[in-house]
Design a protein around this motif. Structure first.
Motif, PDB file in Angstrom:
ATOM      1  N   LEU A  14       9.199  -0.015   4.044  1.00  0.00           N
ATOM      2  CA  LEU A  14       8.655  -1.234   3.444  1.00  0.00           C
ATOM      3  C   LEU A  14       7.181  -1.410   3.784  1.00  0.00           C
ATOM      4  O   LEU A  14       6.366  -1.733   2.911  1.00  0.00           O
ATOM      5  CB  LEU A  14       9.462  -2.446   3.914  1.00  0.00           C
ATOM      6  N   THR A  15       6.823  -1.185   5.050  1.00  0.00           N
ATOM      7  CA  THR A  15       5.424  -1.323   5.452  1.00  0.00           C
ATOM      8  C   THR A  15       4.551  -0.296   4.754  1.00  0.00           C
ATOM      9  O   THR A  15       3.445  -0.615   4.284  1.00  0.00           O
ATOM     10  CB  THR A  15       5.293  -1.170   6.987  1.00  0.00           C
ATOM     11  N   GLN A  16       5.018   0.932   4.654  1.00  0.00           N
ATOM     12  CA  GLN A  16       4.260   1.969   3.959  1.00  0.00           C
ATOM     13  C   GLN A  16       4.093   1.633   2.480  1.00  0.00           C
ATOM     14  O   GLN A  16       3.026   1.856   1.903  1.00  0.00           O
ATOM     15  CB  GLN A  16       4.964   3.317   4.123  1.00  0.00           C
ATOM     16  N   LYS A  17       5.151   1.099   1.884  1.00  0.00           N
ATOM     17  CA  LYS A  17       5.072   0.701   0.474  1.00  0.00           C
ATOM     18  C   LYS A  17       3.973  -0.336   0.264  1.00  0.00           C
ATOM     19  O   LYS A  17       3.156  -0.234  -0.656  1.00  0.00           O
ATOM     20  CB  LYS A  17       6.411   0.115   0.008  1.00  0.00           C
ATOM     21  N   LYS A  18       3.961  -1.351   1.140  1.00  0.00           N
ATOM     22  CA  LYS A  18       2.958  -2.408   1.008  1.00  0.00           C
ATOM     23  C   LYS A  18       1.556  -1.857   1.201  1.00  0.00           C
ATOM     24  O   LYS A  18       0.626  -2.208   0.460  1.00  0.00           O
ATOM     25  CB  LYS A  18       3.247  -3.526   2.016  1.00  0.00           C
ATOM     26  N   PHE A  19       1.394  -1.006   2.204  1.00  0.00           N
ATOM     27  CA  PHE A  19       0.076  -0.439   2.499  1.00  0.00           C
ATOM     28  C   PHE A  19      -0.446   0.367   1.306  1.00  0.00           C
ATOM     29  O   PHE A  19      -1.579   0.155   0.848  1.00  0.00           O
ATOM     30  CB  PHE A  19       0.162   0.453   3.744  1.00  0.00           C
ATOM     31  N   ILE A  20       0.371   1.278   0.798  1.00  0.00           N
ATOM     32  CA  ILE A  20      -0.064   2.121  -0.322  1.00  0.00           C
ATOM     33  C   ILE A  20      -0.304   1.292  -1.578  1.00  0.00           C
ATOM     34  O   ILE A  20      -1.266   1.517  -2.322  1.00  0.00           O
ATOM     35  CB  ILE A  20       0.977   3.218  -0.602  1.00  0.00           C
ATOM     36  N   ALA A  21       0.550   0.292  -1.814  1.00  0.00           N
ATOM     37  CA  ALA A  21       0.365  -0.578  -2.975  1.00  0.00           C
ATOM     38  C   ALA A  21      -0.970  -1.315  -2.901  1.00  0.00           C
ATOM     39  O   ALA A  21      -1.690  -1.427  -3.908  1.00  0.00           O
ATOM     40  CB  ALA A  21       1.516  -1.583  -3.067  1.00  0.00           C
ATOM     41  N   GLU A  22      -1.318  -1.804  -1.707  1.00  0.00           N
ATOM     42  CA  GLU A  22      -2.589  -2.516  -1.553  1.00  0.00           C
ATOM     43  C   GLU A  22      -3.783  -1.579  -1.697  1.00  0.00           C
ATOM     44  O   GLU A  22      -4.817  -1.963  -2.252  1.00  0.00           O
ATOM     45  CB  GLU A  22      -2.629  -3.236  -0.204  1.00  0.00           C
ATOM     46  N   VAL A  23      -3.653  -0.343  -1.199  1.00  0.00           N
ATOM     47  CA  VAL A  23      -4.738   0.636  -1.377  1.00  0.00           C
ATOM     48  C   VAL A  23      -4.969   0.910  -2.860  1.00  0.00           C
ATOM     49  O   VAL A  23      -6.094   0.820  -3.365  1.00  0.00           O
ATOM     50  CB  VAL A  23      -4.427   1.959  -0.641  1.00  0.00           C
ATOM     51  N   ILE A  24      -3.894   1.221  -3.572  1.00  0.00           N
ATOM     52  CA  ILE A  24      -4.027   1.577  -4.988  1.00  0.00           C
ATOM     53  C   ILE A  24      -4.467   0.373  -5.817  1.00  0.00           C
ATOM     54  O   ILE A  24      -5.350   0.482  -6.679  1.00  0.00           O
ATOM     55  CB  ILE A  24      -2.699   2.143  -5.535  1.00  0.00           C
ATOM     56  N   GLY A  25      -3.857  -0.775  -5.568  1.00  0.00           N
ATOM     57  CA  GLY A  25      -4.223  -1.972  -6.336  1.00  0.00           C
ATOM     58  C   GLY A  25      -5.665  -2.365  -6.130  1.00  0.00           C
ATOM     59  O   GLY A  25      -6.377  -2.692  -7.086  1.00  0.00           O
ATOM     60  N   THR A  26      -6.129  -2.325  -4.868  1.00  0.00           N
ATOM     61  CA  THR A  26      -7.526  -2.671  -4.596  1.00  0.00           C
ATOM     62  C   THR A  26      -8.461  -1.643  -5.215  1.00  0.00           C
ATOM     63  O   THR A  26      -9.533  -1.991  -5.738  1.00  0.00           O
ATOM     64  CB  THR A  26      -7.774  -2.766  -3.077  1.00  0.00           C
ATOM     65  N   PHE A  27      -8.075  -0.385  -5.172  1.00  0.00           N
ATOM     66  CA  PHE A  27      -8.852   0.678  -5.825  1.00  0.00           C
ATOM     67  C   PHE A  27      -9.044   0.374  -7.308  1.00  0.00           C
ATOM     68  O   PHE A  27     -10.168   0.438  -7.834  1.00  0.00           O
ATOM     69  CB  PHE A  27      -8.136   2.022  -5.645  1.00  0.00           C
ATOM     70  N   ILE A  28      -7.960   0.029  -7.985  1.00  0.00           N
ATOM     71  CA  ILE A  28      -8.041  -0.273  -9.423  1.00  0.00           C
ATOM     72  C   ILE A  28      -8.970  -1.462  -9.673  1.00  0.00           C
ATOM     73  O   ILE A  28      -9.828  -1.432 -10.563  1.00  0.00           O
ATOM     74  CB  ILE A  28      -6.631  -0.562  -9.991  1.00  0.00           C
ATOM     75  N   VAL A  29      -8.785  -2.515  -8.888  1.00  0.00           N
ATOM     76  CA  VAL A  29      -9.597  -3.719  -9.060  1.00  0.00           C
ATOM     77  C   VAL A  29     -11.074  -3.417  -8.855  1.00  0.00           C
ATOM     78  O   VAL A  29     -11.934  -3.832  -9.659  1.00  0.00           O
ATOM     79  CB  VAL A  29      -9.133  -4.826  -8.086  1.00  0.00           C
ATOM     80  N   VAL A  30     -11.402  -2.686  -7.803  1.00  0.00           N
ATOM     81  CA  VAL A  30     -12.808  -2.405  -7.495  1.00  0.00           C
ATOM     82  C   VAL A  30     -13.423  -1.464  -8.527  1.00  0.00           C
ATOM     83  O   VAL A  30     -14.568  -1.668  -8.950  1.00  0.00           O
ATOM     84  CB  VAL A  30     -12.940  -1.834  -6.069  1.00  0.00           C
ATOM     85  N   VAL A  31     -12.687  -0.457  -8.946  1.00  0.00           N
ATOM     86  CA  VAL A  31     -13.228   0.464  -9.957  1.00  0.00           C
ATOM     87  C   VAL A  31     -13.572  -0.281 -11.239  1.00  0.00           C
ATOM     88  O   VAL A  31     -14.651  -0.099 -11.813  1.00  0.00           O
ATOM     89  CB  VAL A  31     -12.235   1.608 -10.238  1.00  0.00           C
ATOM     90  N   LEU A  32     -12.680  -1.140 -11.695  1.00  0.00           N
ATOM     91  CA  LEU A  32     -12.938  -1.847 -12.946  1.00  0.00           C
ATOM     92  C   LEU A  32     -13.976  -2.956 -12.780  1.00  0.00           C
ATOM     93  O   LEU A  32     -14.832  -3.152 -13.647  1.00  0.00           O
ATOM     94  CB  LEU A  32     -11.644  -2.413 -13.518  1.00  0.00           C
ATOM     95  N   ALA A  33     -13.938  -3.679 -11.658  1.00  0.00           N
ATOM     96  CA  ALA A  33     -14.888  -4.772 -11.456  1.00  0.00           C
ATOM     97  C   ALA A  33     -16.310  -4.259 -11.263  1.00  0.00           C
ATOM     98  O   ALA A  33     -17.257  -4.746 -11.896  1.00  0.00           O
ATOM     99  CB  ALA A  33     -14.466  -5.618 -10.246  1.00  0.00           C
ATOM    100  N   THR A  34     -16.474  -3.271 -10.392  1.00  0.00           N
ATOM    101  CA  THR A  34     -17.830  -2.748 -10.144  1.00  0.00           C
ATOM    102  C   THR A  34     -18.238  -1.756 -11.224  1.00  0.00           C
ATOM    103  O   THR A  34     -19.409  -1.684 -11.600  1.00  0.00           O
ATOM    104  CB  THR A  34     -17.912  -2.068  -8.761  1.00  0.00           C
ATOM    105  N   GLY A  35     -17.262  -1.002 -11.728  1.00  0.00           N
ATOM    106  CA  GLY A  35     -17.567  -0.055 -12.805  1.00  0.00           C
ATOM    107  C   GLY A  35     -18.119  -0.740 -14.043  1.00  0.00           C
ATOM    108  O   GLY A  35     -19.007  -0.208 -14.722  1.00  0.00           O
ATOM    109  N   ALA A  36     -17.595  -1.948 -14.332  1.00  0.00           N
ATOM    110  CA  ALA A  36     -18.103  -2.703 -15.485  1.00  0.00           C
ATOM    111  C   ALA A  36     -19.585  -3.015 -15.334  1.00  0.00           C
ATOM    112  O   ALA A  36     -20.365  -2.909 -16.293  1.00  0.00           O
ATOM    113  CB  ALA A  36     -17.308  -3.995 -15.646  1.00  0.00           C
TER     114      ALA A  36
END
Length: 245
Positions: free
Chosen positions: A15-37
């Motif tokens: 469960l902890t690993q799931k949360k950690f990886i989900a937050e890494v990937i989700g934040t990656f997506i958010v930052v790529v699209l927000a700053t990439g724009a």
């Protein structure tokens, strides 16, 4: 691709690993699209403008929420994570690994933007408009962050708004950027500000986005905690009163 990643996260990890990886990937997506724009708009001399710069973060947040909300509650934002600590949705230990995952995801996002999109506009680092007085800038960033936290709290306590939670949370991010970025930069997210600033070396505005954002989400979280504590006390008093009859 994202659905297969989600399946791996769901099936193979603790469960902890799931949360950690989900937050890494989700934040990656958010930052790529927000700053990439911002970088793409700068590449084309501002032809797309603020609608484009507001729309891509809306998409990034909405997609990430739909992918990972049931795994990690879809924070992707240290200021939101602090808010959830205040409302007692997470523990102090969880705060540490949420923060770590979000900063890691954000840094990976900025490196991706630098190598795959470009380095214009300081990699999309947030920048306030110093034509406005500093107290106004600071207050607007607090307001933008508070609005985001308030919407997230509403979505959480209304069980995802019947499937519209991702659109609503992404929508407030996009609206905050569209209406408020011209004053404060409308980061609302310390990780989103931290990564491009660190990678580009442009650090002089970082203080704003690591102070005002946390204040904005904390104000809302404290109000929510106070309300629910008060409601619980009232319910307990009513129960005790009922027992006396």
């Amino acid at each position: 691709m994202f659905l297969s990643l989600k399946k791996i996260i769901t099936d193979k990890l603790t469960l902890t690993q799931k949360k950690f990886i989900a937050e890494v990937i989700g934040t990656f997506i958010v930052v790529v699209l927000a700053t990439g724009a911002v970088v793409i708009d700068a590449k084309f001399n501002g032809i797309f403008g603020i609608p484009f710069i507001a729309f891509l973060p809306f998409v990034g947040v909405a997609v990430s929420v739909y992918l990972f909300a049931k795994i990690s509650m879809a924070h992707f934002n240290p200021a939101v994570t602090l808010g959830f600590l205040i409302t007692k949705h997470i523990t102090k230990l969880q705060l540490v690994y949420y923060f770590t995952a979000q900063i890691l995801g954000a840094l990976l996002g900025s490196l991706f933007v630098m190598y795959m999109i470009g380095s214009e506009a300081d990699l999309g680092a947030n920048s306030p408009n110093y034509a406005f007085p500093l107290p106004v800038i600071f207050g607007i960033e607090i307001l933008a962050s508070a609005l985001l936290m308030a919407v997230i709290i509403v979505v959480v306590y209304m069980n995802g708004l019947r499937g519209y939670g991702g659109l609503v949370i992404g929508g407030i991010v996009g609206l905050d950027i569209f209406f408020l970025a011209f004053i404060s930069g409308a980061s609302m997210n310390p990780a989103r500000s931290f990564a491009p600033a660190i990678v580009s070396g442009v650090l002089y505005n970082l203080w704003l986005y690591w102070s005002a954002t946390f204040r904005g989400t904390s104000i809302v979280a404290l109000l929510v905690r106070k309300k629910f504590t008060y409601d619980k006390e009232v319910q307990n008093r009513l129960r005790l009163k009922d027992r006396t009859y």
